[in-house]
Design a protein around this motif. Structure first.
Motif, short mmCIF file in Angstrom:
data_model
loop_
_atom_site.label_atom_id
_atom_site.label_comp_id
_atom_site.label_asym_id
_atom_site.label_seq_id
_atom_site.Cartn_x
_atom_site.Cartn_y
_atom_site.Cartn_z
N TRP A 130 -46.23 12.13 106.23
CA TRP A 130 -45.21 12.38 107.24
C TRP A 130 -43.88 12.78 106.59
CZ3 TRP A 130 -40.66 9.70 108.72
CH2 TRP A 130 -40.11 10.15 109.93
N SER A 131 -43.54 12.13 105.51
CA SER A 131 -42.27 12.44 104.84
C SER A 131 -42.39 13.57 103.82
CB SER A 131 -41.71 11.18 104.16
OG SER A 131 -42.59 10.76 103.14
N ARG A 132 -43.61 14.10 103.66
CA ARG A 132 -43.90 15.17 102.70
C ARG A 132 -43.46 14.79 101.29
NH1 ARG A 132 -42.97 20.74 106.02
NH2 ARG A 132 -44.23 20.10 107.77
N LEU B 24 -47.43 7.58 105.72
CA LEU B 24 -45.98 7.63 105.49
C LEU B 24 -45.63 8.72 104.49
CD1 LEU B 24 -45.03 3.85 105.28
CD2 LEU B 24 -44.41 5.47 107.08
#
Length: 131
Positions: free
Chosen positions: A41-43, A38
């Motif tokens: 993915w959201s950096r 997570l």
């Protein structure tokens, strides 16, 4: 929770429960890896604790129990009136309220003082921090 703590917990669990076949991971590693994914993915570098599954939270807390509780090296300059301790890098309020902080608040402080790296525990008296 900062990504560095998540990585440390994953690596601790990988060492504690190594893959028998070199491919599959322990349930705790998989749970923590979901939270790590997570973040990736959201950096982001921080994940809200509420976003963790119960299994990931339990795995993280098991790792946390193996870490030092306090950054104190028994050279407390806040006792002499400094707003930030020269020994550990915590503020006066953090030193005073440390017992009341939860695991996540403590790790936030640990993360900050480690990044700053100016406290004596990271240089002049690093050998005290090894205890």
């Amino acid at each position: 929770m900062h990504v560095t703590d998540l990585e440390a917990a994953i690596n601790w669990w990988r060492g504690r429960s190594p893959s028998a076949d070199g491919i599959s991971a322990a349930p705790e590693v998989r749970a923590l890896a979901e939270a790590y994914a997570l973040l990736a993915w959201s950096r982001a570098s921080v994940i809200d604790v509420d976003a963790l599954s119960d299994k990931a939270l339990g795995a993280w807390l098991s790792w946390y129990e193996t870490t030092p509780d306090s950054p104190c090296i028994a050279i407390c300059s806040t006792a002499q009136g400094d707003p930030v301790c020269k020994g550990c890098g915590r503020t006066f309020d953090e030193v005073q309220h440390w017992p009341a902080l939860d695991a996540f608040e403590k790790r936030d402080v640990w993360h900050r003082i480690t990044l700053e790296g100016t406290a004596w525990r990271f240089n002049r008296y690093a050998e005290r921090a090894q205890r």
